[in-house]
Design a protein around this motif. Structure first.
Motif, PDB file in Angstrom:
ATOM      1  N   ASP A 184       0.806  -1.103   0.045  1.00 54.91           N
ATOM      2  CA  ASP A 184       0.033   0.073   0.027  1.00 54.91           C
ATOM      3  C   ASP A 184       0.713   1.158  -0.304  1.00 54.91           C
ATOM      4  OD1 ASP A 184      -2.452  -1.455  -0.027  1.00 54.91           O
ATOM      5  OD2 ASP A 184      -2.183  -1.630   2.187  1.00 54.91           O
ATOM      6  N   THR A 185       2.019   1.300   0.288  1.00 53.48           N
ATOM      7  CA  THR A 185       3.131   2.453   0.331  1.00 53.48           C
ATOM      8  C   THR A 185       4.248   1.829  -0.021  1.00 53.48           C
ATOM      9  OG1 THR A 185       3.642   1.708   2.798  1.00 53.48           O
ATOM     10  CG2 THR A 185       1.772   3.363   2.761  1.00 53.48           C
ATOM     11  N   SER A 198       4.069  -0.678  -7.099  1.00 47.20           N
ATOM     12  CA  SER A 198       3.566  -1.155  -6.005  1.00 47.20           C
ATOM     13  C   SER A 198       3.268  -2.635  -5.980  1.00 47.20           C
ATOM     14  CB  SER A 198       1.828  -0.664  -5.936  1.00 47.20           C
ATOM     15  OG  SER A 198       1.112  -1.209  -6.866  1.00 47.20           O
ATOM     16  N   ASP A 216      -0.847  11.343  -1.599  1.00 49.83           N
ATOM     17  CA  ASP A 216      -0.349  11.220   0.211  1.00 49.83           C
ATOM     18  C   ASP A 216       0.866  10.801   0.333  1.00 49.83           C
ATOM     19  OD1 ASP A 216      -0.460  10.902   2.508  1.00 49.83           O
ATOM     20  OD2 ASP A 216      -1.877   9.057   2.605  1.00 49.83           O
ATOM     21  N   ILE A 217       1.728  11.910   0.808  1.00 48.54           N
ATOM     22  CA  ILE A 217       3.295  11.523   0.992  1.00 48.54           C
ATOM     23  C   ILE A 217       3.427  11.957   2.324  1.00 48.54           C
ATOM     24  CG2 ILE A 217       5.600  11.736   0.211  1.00 48.54           C
ATOM     25  CD1 ILE A 217       4.814  12.771  -2.575  1.00 48.54           C
ATOM     26  N   VAL A 235       7.093   8.565   2.805  1.00 49.22           N
ATOM     27  CA  VAL A 235       6.528   7.371   2.277  1.00 49.22           C
ATOM     28  C   VAL A 235       5.151   7.796   1.509  1.00 49.22           C
ATOM     29  CG1 VAL A 235       5.300   5.229   3.250  1.00 49.22           C
ATOM     30  CG2 VAL A 235       7.438   6.024   4.292  1.00 49.22           C
ATOM     31  N   ALA A 236       5.173   7.372   0.360  1.00 45.39           N
ATOM     32  CA  ALA A 236       3.910   7.688  -0.630  1.00 45.39           C
ATOM     33  C   ALA A 236       3.098   6.558  -0.342  1.00 45.39           C
ATOM     34  CB  ALA A 236       4.716   7.671  -1.982  1.00 45.39           C
ATOM     35  N   THR A 237       1.793   7.049  -0.509  1.00 42.21           N
ATOM     36  CA  THR A 237       0.750   5.905  -0.339  1.00 42.21           C
ATOM     37  C   THR A 237       0.213   5.716  -1.834  1.00 42.21           C
ATOM     38  OG1 THR A 237      -0.167   6.450   1.983  1.00 42.21           O
ATOM     39  CG2 THR A 237      -1.657   5.309   0.243  1.00 42.21           C
TER      40      THR A 237
END
Length: 376
Positions: A139-140, A318, A343-344, A348-350
């Motif tokens: 997921d991340t 991913s 979303d970072i 860590v990026a989602t």
């Protein structure tokens, strides 16, 4: 099936948040923007897909002008016969129209289109791009900081400012003393985080051996990327017998076929996978699959992508096993990404989960800032 009815190209000068220099030259500075080609596809159902690629002719041969012309004159006519789901058919027809020669033809232009097709296809299907590829396994994605060629004080400052990042990719430029000082400066603040050296073709085997001798007491160096010219695969092969450090190939391997030749020559330990050089998402996956089948580890990287390219890379990576945190450096190096909904947190990026790429593109700003490249 919803067919593609329109293809638009928007060249935009995207400012950098900080100076960034490779072994092959300057990428950008706050006063020297880099040109990005944004591509917008529209279907007969009104669905829009977005793609992008940065023009960096010091890294590969395509310029902003050639990317735009190739898309408008050669790829757009092919797209108007297809749906966004016809990715493989698009690439097969593009290969006939623009010969791939010994590698792939105009991969940056094709990557921009490929990403836009995946975005539109995901929106039509109501699925995120990673689901179209078989689904994500994580997921991340943790990120690696990209530190350009510079004075020891500057690279140390950058490393300190990037304390949240899970690894450091340090650019080296061919000057043994300067490079040794810069790498040492990063290592002094890196703690236990891995350091990934990237020469961008600026060394020869003997010079790199001397550099690594100067760095023999520096902890945490994980690998060295593309030290020799991209065409010198035999030099890369010789280098592996001269040093103990794992060697990664980048500019010397654009396609799965390129990597197969590298494997046959036993010339690398790792391969850097980039969407831009592969020609898109599916081709990048093919390279990664050849690497993993051949026992090579995969390193994830980008080329100062804005938010569209960054999101596409998150979907791709991913589902892959990566040797190090991903060096997807757009969020770190650019002043703006031209998208929302990324979303970072703490480097860590989602991975996005909304349909398509899962980001909201600032179309109004892209249109307003689009420039005329003055091609007929």
């Amino acid at each position: 099936m919803s067919r593609i009815t329109a293809v638009d190209v928007f060249p935009v000068a995207v400012p950098f948040a900080r100076r960034f220099v490779l072994g092959s030259g300057t990428v950008g500075t706050p006063d020297q923007a880099g040109l990005v080609i944004f591509v917008r596809l529209a279907t007969e159902d009104g669905v829009v897909g977005w793609g992008e690629q940065r023009a960096l002719p010091s890294w590969s041969y395509e310029t902003a002008e050639t990317i735009a012309v190739v898309i408008k004159r050669h790829l757009a006519p092919l797209l108007l016969e297809l749906t966004p789901f016809d990715v493989e058919l698009f690439h097969a027809r593009a290969n006939r129209r623009l010969s791939p020669a010994v590698s792939n033809g105009f991969p940056f232009a094709r990557a921009a289109v490929d990403i836009a097709m995946h975005d539109a296809a995901g929106k039509l299907a109501g699925l995120p791009v990673h689901a179209l590829l078989g689904g994500k396994v994580r997921d991340t994605i943790p990120l690696c900081s990209a530190i350009g060629v510079g004075e020891p004080s500057a690279v140390r400052e950058h490393a300190l400012a990037s304390a949240d990042y899970l690894a450091y990719k340090v650019k080296i430029g061919g000057d043994i003393d300067a490079d040794a000082a810069a790498v040492t400066a990063v290592a002094e603040v890196a703690a236990d985080k891995p350091i990934w050296l990237d020469a961008n073709q600026s060394y020869r085997p003997s010079g790199l051996k001397r550099l690594l001798h100067a760095l023999h007491d520096v902890p945490g160096i994980h690998c060295v990327e593309q030290p020799v010219p991209s065409t010198d695969t035999l030099g890369l092969q010789r280098l592996r017998s001269m040093i103990d450090l794992p060697v990664a190939i980048d500019e010397g391997s654009f396609t799965a076929q390129d990597l197969a030749r590298t494997l046959r020559l036993d010339a690398a330990d790792l391969v850097v996978v980039k969407l831009c050089k592969s020609g898109g998402i599916r081709s990048a996956l093919k390279t990664a699959q050849v690497a993993l089948a051949g026992g090579l580890e995969v390193l994830a990287s980008g080329l100062t992508d804005c938010g569209i390219g960054f999101a596409a890379a998150l979907h791709l990576f991913s589902q892959l096993e990566l040797a190090l945190p991903a060096e997807l450096n757009g969020p770190e190096l650019l002043s703006d990404l031209y998208v929302d909904n990324l979303d970072i947190v703490s480097a860590v990026a989602t991975v996005p989960t909304a349909p398509g790429l899962g980001v909201e593109v600032d179309e109004e700003r892209i249109r307003a800032e689009s420039t005329d490249l003055a091609f007929a």
